[in-house]
Design a protein around this motif. Structure first.
Motif, PDB file in Angstrom:
ATOM      1  N   SER A   1      17.045  71.444  49.588  1.00 40.00           N
ATOM      2  CA  SER A   1      16.180  70.384  50.097  1.00 40.00           C
ATOM      3  C   SER A   1      15.343  69.753  48.987  1.00 40.00           C
TER       4      SER A   1
ATOM      5  N   ARG B   1      18.389  68.171  46.049  1.00 34.02           N
ATOM      6  CA  ARG B   1      19.551  67.308  46.305  1.00 34.02           C
ATOM      7  C   ARG B   1      19.187  65.826  46.303  1.00 34.02           C
ATOM      8  N   ALA B   2      18.096  65.474  46.975  1.00 31.34           N
ATOM      9  CA  ALA B   2      17.708  64.063  47.032  1.00 31.34           C
ATOM     10  C   ALA B   2      17.377  63.526  45.649  1.00 31.34           C
ATOM     11  N   LYS B   3      16.852  64.381  44.777  1.00 29.55           N
ATOM     12  CA  LYS B   3      16.525  63.960  43.412  1.00 29.55           C
ATOM     13  C   LYS B   3      17.779  63.646  42.605  1.00 29.55           C
TER      14      LYS B   3
ATOM     15  N   GLU C   1      20.693  62.725  44.032  1.00 30.04           N
ATOM     16  CA  GLU C   1      21.315  61.546  44.651  1.00 30.04           C
ATOM     17  C   GLU C   1      20.598  60.254  44.281  1.00 30.04           C
ATOM     18  N   SER C   2      19.281  60.349  44.051  1.00 26.37           N
ATOM     19  CA  SER C   2      18.512  59.154  43.679  1.00 26.37           C
ATOM     20  C   SER C   2      18.581  58.849  42.189  1.00 26.37           C
TER      21      SER C   2
ATOM     22  N   GLU D   1      17.002  60.680  39.919  1.00 26.02           N
ATOM     23  CA  GLU D   1      15.816  61.213  39.243  1.00 26.02           C
ATOM     24  C   GLU D   1      16.140  62.479  38.457  1.00 26.02           C
TER      25      GLU D   1
ATOM     26  N   TYR E   1      25.412  71.526  39.389  1.00 23.65           N
ATOM     27  CA  TYR E   1      25.258  70.164  38.888  1.00 23.65           C
ATOM     28  C   TYR E   1      25.087  70.093  37.363  1.00 23.65           C
TER      29      TYR E   1
ATOM     30  N   ASN F   1       5.446  71.676  47.883  1.00 22.16           N
ATOM     31  CA  ASN F   1       6.436  70.643  48.162  1.00 22.16           C
ATOM     32  C   ASN F   1       6.746  70.575  49.658  1.00 22.16           C
TER      33      ASN F   1
ATOM     34  N   LEU G   1       9.141  69.277  51.087  1.00 22.05           N
ATOM     35  CA  LEU G   1      10.569  69.455  51.327  1.00 22.05           C
ATOM     36  C   LEU G   1      10.925  70.925  51.541  1.00 22.05           C
TER      37      LEU G   1
END
Length: 336
Positions: A58, A61-63, A65-66, A68, A95, A161, A163
């Motif tokens: 959580s 992953r968004a970091k 995908e964005s 960052e 990754y 965080n 998240l």
């Protein structure tokens, strides 16, 4: 890969896709005299072996995908000596992201070996914080220093965080779906407060009246007690995590290191479940509380991790007897 196989659930794409959707298992042997249904959520079935895989995924992953977090450039820096460290190490290995993990001398040899296998860089804090005498403030201070020194560093900061808590809303959603919302009691251990805040948030947002019991450690500062030395990691904290401001359980129970050992050994002796210390804590909390639970109710325990990382402590007869004396009768002949 045939996309239809992935979407149909026959095949998963990549190890991180196996995080979540862990089994919910009904137990009938643990406390056979308990006149209610008892279920456990087995988070050991996440690929890294614990509920913290959800948190790591959580927060990162968004970091990725964005954009960052960039493989080959970004550096994740976090303080953790246990399950979150392994979850982050697994994610970063997948990754190809550099990971610096700040630990202390209490970190087990097994956890250090796992982190090394994932190619995490170990930063050992040798001395505790001079004011509190605890390692956590010293580790967090070292994380801040590294983030200032290392180019492209990112600190997930599990203690603050949101998240972290967001990940555990999904854990609660899985339990609610499996039991069609019929959950009277939820017992969950607490450390960063991510699981507690996420589960309570989901329940309240969906109008469910489940009574949430936060299981904390004796010697933990989370709910206002003075910090004290603890033997078993995995729950409790020596400082109040920022996420605790949103922690609103219906009830708080503190359990001792001895309670954790007995709870773990009962699980193993009666149900053949090898679980970690915080799982034993929830078992002991239920054991203490179950006389007040009405017959026919449904209780759920979240078991955060596996017990293989506690083989040298909780599951070592020599270690247990050295700290607590001869206590095998507490699980081999225990009655409630």
């Amino acid at each position: 890969m045939d996309r239809s196989l992935v979407e149909g659930g026959t095949v998963r794409e990549g190890i991180l896709s196996t995080v979540g959707n862990t089994p919910l298992v009904q137990l009938v042997r643990l406390f056979p005299e308990f006149p209610s249904r008892l279920f456990v959520k087995l988070e050991r079935f996440n690929p890294g072996g614990s509920i913290k895989d959800r948190t790591a995924l959580s927060m990162l992953r968004a970091k990725v995908e964005s954009g960052e977090l960039v493989p080959g450039r970004s550096v994740v820096v976090e303080s953790s000596s246990g399950n979150l460290a392994i979850g982050l190490a697994q994610f970063c290995a997948y990754y190809a992201i550099r990971f610096i993990c700040v630990v202390d001398p209490k970190t087990t040899r097994q956890n250090l070996a796992i982190l090394t296998a994932y190619h995490a860089e170990i930063e050992m804090v040798e001395h505790p914080d001079p004011v509190s005498g605890e390692y956590l403030p010293a580790r967090q201070r070292r994380v801040r220093e590294l983030c200032e020194q290392v180019p492209h560093a990112y600190r997930p900061d599990q203690y603050a965080n949101p998240l972290n808590a967001a990940a555990q809303r999904q854990t609660m959603a899985e339990i609610v779906t499996a039991l069609d919302g019929r959950i009277d009691y939820l017992f969950c251990s607490t450390g960063t407060c991510g699981t507690l805040v996420g589960c309570v948030g989901y329940l309240r947002d969906h109008g469910l009246s489940t009574r949430v019991v936060a299981v904390d450690a004796v010697g933990s500062a989370i709910f206002g007690d003075e910090p004290a030395t603890r033997l078993i990691p995995g729950h409790g904290a020596s400082v109040v995590p920022p996420l605790a401001v949103d922690a609103t359980p219906d009830e708080i129970m503190h359990v001792s290191d001895l309670d954790c050992v007995v709870g773990c050994r009962l699980l193993l002796h009666r149900e053949a479940i090898l679980a970690g210390g915080s799982s034993g804590a929830t078992v002991s909390a239920l054991r203490r509380r179950m006389a007040d639970i009405p017959a026919g109710a449904t209780a759920v325990l979240i078991l955060p991790d596996n017990g293989d990382r506690y083989l040298d402590t909780i599951y070592s007869d020599q270690w247990v007897s050295g700290h607590f004396g001869e206590i095998t009768h507490l699980w081999k002949d225990a009655t409630c």
